[in-house]
Design a protein around this motif. Structure first.
Motif, PDB file in Angstrom:
ATOM      1  N   TRP A 175       7.614  10.749   5.472  1.00  0.00           N
ATOM      2  CA  TRP A 175       6.370  10.001   5.369  1.00  0.00           C
ATOM      3  C   TRP A 175       6.370   8.856   6.373  1.00  0.00           C
ATOM      4  O   TRP A 175       7.404   8.515   6.947  1.00  0.00           O
ATOM      5  CB  TRP A 175       6.174   9.453   3.949  1.00  0.00           C
ATOM      6  CG  TRP A 175       7.314   8.607   3.475  1.00  0.00           C
ATOM      7  CD1 TRP A 175       7.476   7.267   3.640  1.00  0.00           C
ATOM      8  CD2 TRP A 175       8.491   9.056   2.765  1.00  0.00           C
ATOM      9  NE1 TRP A 175       8.657   6.837   3.075  1.00  0.00           N
ATOM     10  CE2 TRP A 175       9.296   7.917   2.531  1.00  0.00           C
ATOM     11  CE3 TRP A 175       8.916  10.305   2.300  1.00  0.00           C
ATOM     12  CZ2 TRP A 175      10.508   7.994   1.860  1.00  0.00           C
ATOM     13  CZ3 TRP A 175      10.122  10.378   1.624  1.00  0.00           C
ATOM     14  CH2 TRP A 175      10.912   9.230   1.409  1.00  0.00           C
ATOM     15  N   GLN A 210       0.814  -1.200   0.000  1.00  0.00           N
ATOM     16  CA  GLN A 210       0.000   0.000   0.000  1.00  0.00           C
ATOM     17  C   GLN A 210       0.862   1.270   0.000  1.00  0.00           C
ATOM     18  O   GLN A 210       2.074   1.218   0.195  1.00  0.00           O
ATOM     19  CB  GLN A 210      -0.935  -0.034   1.210  1.00  0.00           C
ATOM     20  CG  GLN A 210      -1.916  -1.210   1.158  1.00  0.00           C
ATOM     21  CD  GLN A 210      -2.816  -1.268   2.368  1.00  0.00           C
ATOM     22  OE1 GLN A 210      -3.665  -0.398   2.583  1.00  0.00           O
ATOM     23  NE2 GLN A 210      -2.647  -2.304   3.175  1.00  0.00           N
ATOM     24  N   GLU A 211       0.202   2.412  -0.210  1.00  0.00           N
ATOM     25  CA  GLU A 211       0.896   3.695  -0.335  1.00  0.00           C
ATOM     26  C   GLU A 211       1.461   4.161   1.003  1.00  0.00           C
ATOM     27  O   GLU A 211       0.898   3.870   2.059  1.00  0.00           O
ATOM     28  CB  GLU A 211      -0.058   4.777  -0.854  1.00  0.00           C
ATOM     29  CG  GLU A 211      -0.457   4.620  -2.297  1.00  0.00           C
ATOM     30  CD  GLU A 211      -1.543   3.576  -2.464  1.00  0.00           C
ATOM     31  OE1 GLU A 211      -2.120   3.148  -1.449  1.00  0.00           O
ATOM     32  OE2 GLU A 211      -1.813   3.180  -3.605  1.00  0.00           O
ATOM     33  N   PRO A 230       3.364   2.385   5.105  1.00  0.00           N
ATOM     34  CA  PRO A 230       1.966   2.070   4.805  1.00  0.00           C
ATOM     35  C   PRO A 230       1.385   1.042   5.767  1.00  0.00           C
ATOM     36  O   PRO A 230       2.114   0.388   6.520  1.00  0.00           O
ATOM     37  CB  PRO A 230       2.038   1.503   3.395  1.00  0.00           C
ATOM     38  CG  PRO A 230       3.414   0.929   3.285  1.00  0.00           C
ATOM     39  CD  PRO A 230       4.287   1.832   4.102  1.00  0.00           C
ATOM     40  N   LYS A 231       0.068   0.897   5.718  1.00  0.00           N
ATOM     41  CA  LYS A 231      -0.593  -0.181   6.433  1.00  0.00           C
ATOM     42  C   LYS A 231      -0.251  -1.507   5.771  1.00  0.00           C
ATOM     43  O   LYS A 231       0.131  -1.572   4.607  1.00  0.00           O
ATOM     44  CB  LYS A 231      -2.114   0.006   6.418  1.00  0.00           C
ATOM     45  CG  LYS A 231      -2.626   1.217   7.179  1.00  0.00           C
ATOM     46  CD  LYS A 231      -4.145   1.225   7.182  1.00  0.00           C
ATOM     47  CE  LYS A 231      -4.693   2.386   7.997  1.00  0.00           C
ATOM     48  NZ  LYS A 231      -4.460   3.681   7.346  1.00  0.00           N
ATOM     49  N   GLU A 246       1.984   6.720   4.044  1.00  0.00           N
ATOM     50  CA  GLU A 246       0.979   7.581   4.662  1.00  0.00           C
ATOM     51  C   GLU A 246       1.607   8.865   5.195  1.00  0.00           C
ATOM     52  O   GLU A 246       2.813   8.933   5.444  1.00  0.00           O
ATOM     53  CB  GLU A 246       0.277   6.825   5.790  1.00  0.00           C
ATOM     54  CG  GLU A 246      -0.459   5.583   5.292  1.00  0.00           C
ATOM     55  CD  GLU A 246      -1.483   5.074   6.292  1.00  0.00           C
ATOM     56  OE1 GLU A 246      -1.377   5.409   7.485  1.00  0.00           O
ATOM     57  OE2 GLU A 246      -2.403   4.349   5.868  1.00  0.00           O
ATOM     58  N   ASN A 247       0.770   9.884   5.337  1.00  0.00           N
ATOM     59  CA  ASN A 247       1.194  11.146   5.932  1.00  0.00           C
ATOM     60  C   ASN A 247       2.449  11.690   5.241  1.00  0.00           C
ATOM     61  O   ASN A 247       3.428  12.069   5.895  1.00  0.00           O
ATOM     62  CB  ASN A 247       1.443  10.958   7.437  1.00  0.00           C
ATOM     63  CG  ASN A 247       1.546  12.271   8.183  1.00  0.00           C
ATOM     64  OD1 ASN A 247       0.959  13.277   7.778  1.00  0.00           O
ATOM     65  ND2 ASN A 247       2.305  12.276   9.265  1.00  0.00           N
ATOM     66  N   ILE A 255       1.682   9.308  -3.999  1.00  0.00           N
ATOM     67  CA  ILE A 255       1.075  10.243  -3.066  1.00  0.00           C
ATOM     68  C   ILE A 255       1.797  11.588  -3.159  1.00  0.00           C
ATOM     69  O   ILE A 255       3.028  11.644  -3.110  1.00  0.00           O
ATOM     70  CB  ILE A 255       1.146   9.715  -1.618  1.00  0.00           C
ATOM     71  CG1 ILE A 255       0.469   8.345  -1.518  1.00  0.00           C
ATOM     72  CG2 ILE A 255       0.512  10.715  -0.655  1.00  0.00           C
ATOM     73  CD1 ILE A 255      -1.007   8.342  -1.860  1.00  0.00           C
TER      74      ILE A 255
END
Length: 453
Positions: free
Chosen positions: A386, A366-367, A389-390, A369-370, A446
């Motif tokens: 960053w 997954q991408e 990801p989850k 995050e933040n 992102i």
């Protein structure tokens, strides 16, 4: 913290080489290469001709006849999906998405039960809720949009798109992916995007994590009317730079950062172009910076309206002598959307485009995050941070950069850490970050948001 120099050195050890211009070239995943090669132009032609054989697939046509009309067509599509489900070991789940469409006083003259046909291949990572969708519409029409009886073959519009969906499903359902793949044959496109509108609203109301919809509409013809040009290399991807669901706060941030050309649909289009041209020979993906063709729309539009990432894939030059026409010969010219006018090698390329992009994305982690671009002090460098990801751990990340005038990302810098300090000014370049696994499969990109630290 890694400098750009160290990052580029690391990059050479991770599935990349440099060409003579210093640009990076990624090695191909042999598994995706195998999937791409499995796409058959003969299968695609057979699927198109079978859909044409129902005489008409008008949304309001016969639902009870077993060989003609919309009912026979949707039952066959469901049966075809179910045939693939057997080869998937039962993992592929097939169903009708039925709904009651009220009369609209325009193109639906009476209350009618409509049915999308959907097949779902669940992902293997239970923490990964991404839904990666591919669609085409199975209804057809002639010149009079309310003519439910006459021969409406709809070979290119849009048996070609449904064939791409079915063939992608046949191949991909034999494999396993982190994310969930969804294969859709929409109904009611010609009457007003009704099947897609229903499903997009359902997805929004039920909180589906629609990660990307690749809508295929009119994808099987390589000849352009009026221009008399045959182009079997080029395909268009339409995408919007700004989501119609953008909030005032999001708009204000976009104004201040200059990311007007970096909505999620535009990022997805760039991603598809990169992956498809990596895996499909003799294919040029053209990025069209519009939601759809001039004053026109498609089944991706309702998904965009709900705030989901959705793009339209379509041929380079449409043949309007064949599209939305009664089948006839007039002054020696054949009109009508007949299967003999399709280029099935071209349709094979477009199907491979869809399949390769879906497979690469569904195999990815997954991408991040933040994702932030640090603005705590004035500097000509760019500091990005960053969070991981989850779900599954990435092997690392790519920091992407391009000139503000460039339509595509120009450089990918591999880093292992969750931050990068680059010797390039955020005033002069645009940046993005994506996760990558140890097989080289990239997530979507992102765009960073400004933060003090």
């Amino acid at each position: 913290m890694k400098s750009i120099k160290i990052s580029i050195i690391l990059l050479t050890f991770f599935a990349f080489i440099f060409n003579a211009k210093g640009q990076t070239i990624q090695n191909k995943d042999t598994k995706i290469v195998q999937m791409v090669e499995e796409v058959s132009n003969q299968n695609l032609e057979g699927l198109v001709r079978k859909l044409v054989s129902f005489n008409t697939r008008h949304t309001l046509s016969d639902t009870l006849n077993k060989t003609t009309g919309i009912g026979a067509a949707r039952n066959w599509i469901k049966t075809e999906f179910e045939r693939y489900a057997k080869n998937s070991g039962g993992r592929l789940k097939v169903n009708f998405d039925s709904f009651l469409q009220p009369a609209d006083g325009r193109r639906v003259n009476q209350e009618t039960v409509l049915k999308n046909v959907i097949a779902v291949l669940p992902g293997t990572d239970t923490t990964d809720k991404r839904l990666i969708m591919i669609s085409g519409h199975y209804d057809s029409r002639v010149t009079d949009v309310m003519n439910t009886k006459d021969f409406a073959p709809g070979a290119n519009d849009d048996a070609s798109g449904v064939a791409a969906v079915l063939e992608s499903c046949r191949v991909l359902s034999k494999y396993q992916f982190n994310a969930t793949l969804v294969f859709i044959a929409f109904v009611g496109e010609e009457q007003g995007l009704y099947g897609a509108t229903h499903l997009a609203k359902k997805a929004k109301d039920e909180g589906w994590k629609v990660h990307l919809l690749l809508n295929n509409d009119i994808v099987g013809n390589s000849y352009g009317s009026e221009t008399n040009i045959r182009d079997n290399r080029s395909v268009r991807i339409f995408s919007e730079g700004v989501s119609p669901a953008e909030t005032k706060e999001q708009a204000a941030l976009r104004y201040s950062t200059g990311y007007d050309n970096d909505g999620t649909a535009r990022q997805a289009a760039r991603y598809i172009k990169e992956i498809a041209e990596r895996y499909v020979d003799q294919l040029d993906v053209k990025l069209i910076y519009r939601r759809d063709r001039f004053l026109r729309g498609g089944d991706h539009t309702p998904f965009s309206a709900q705030g989901f990432t959705a793009v339209r894939i379509t041929e380079m030059n449409e043949d309007f002598d064949k599209q939305h026409q009664n089948v006839r010969v007039e002054n020696g010219k054949q009109y009508g959307d007949l299967p003999e006018f399709l280029d099935y090698i071209y349709l094979q390329k477009v199907t491979r485009l869809n399949l390769s992009a879906m497979a690469n994305l569904a195999l990815s982690v997954q991408e991040p995050e933040n994702v932030k671009i640090i603005t705590g002090g004035l500097t000509n460098k760019t500091h990005l941070k960053w969070d991981k990801p989850k779900g599954k751990e990435p092997f690392g990340y790519y920091v992407l950069m391009r000139e503000t005038t460039s339509p595509v990302w120009e450089r990918k810098i591999f880093v292992k850490d969750n931050e990068a300090l680059l010797g390039y000014s955020k005033d002069n370049y645009l940046f993005g970050v994506q996760s990558v696994d140890n097989g080289g499969h990239e997530s979507l990109i992102i765009i960073p948001k400004p933060a003090n630290k």
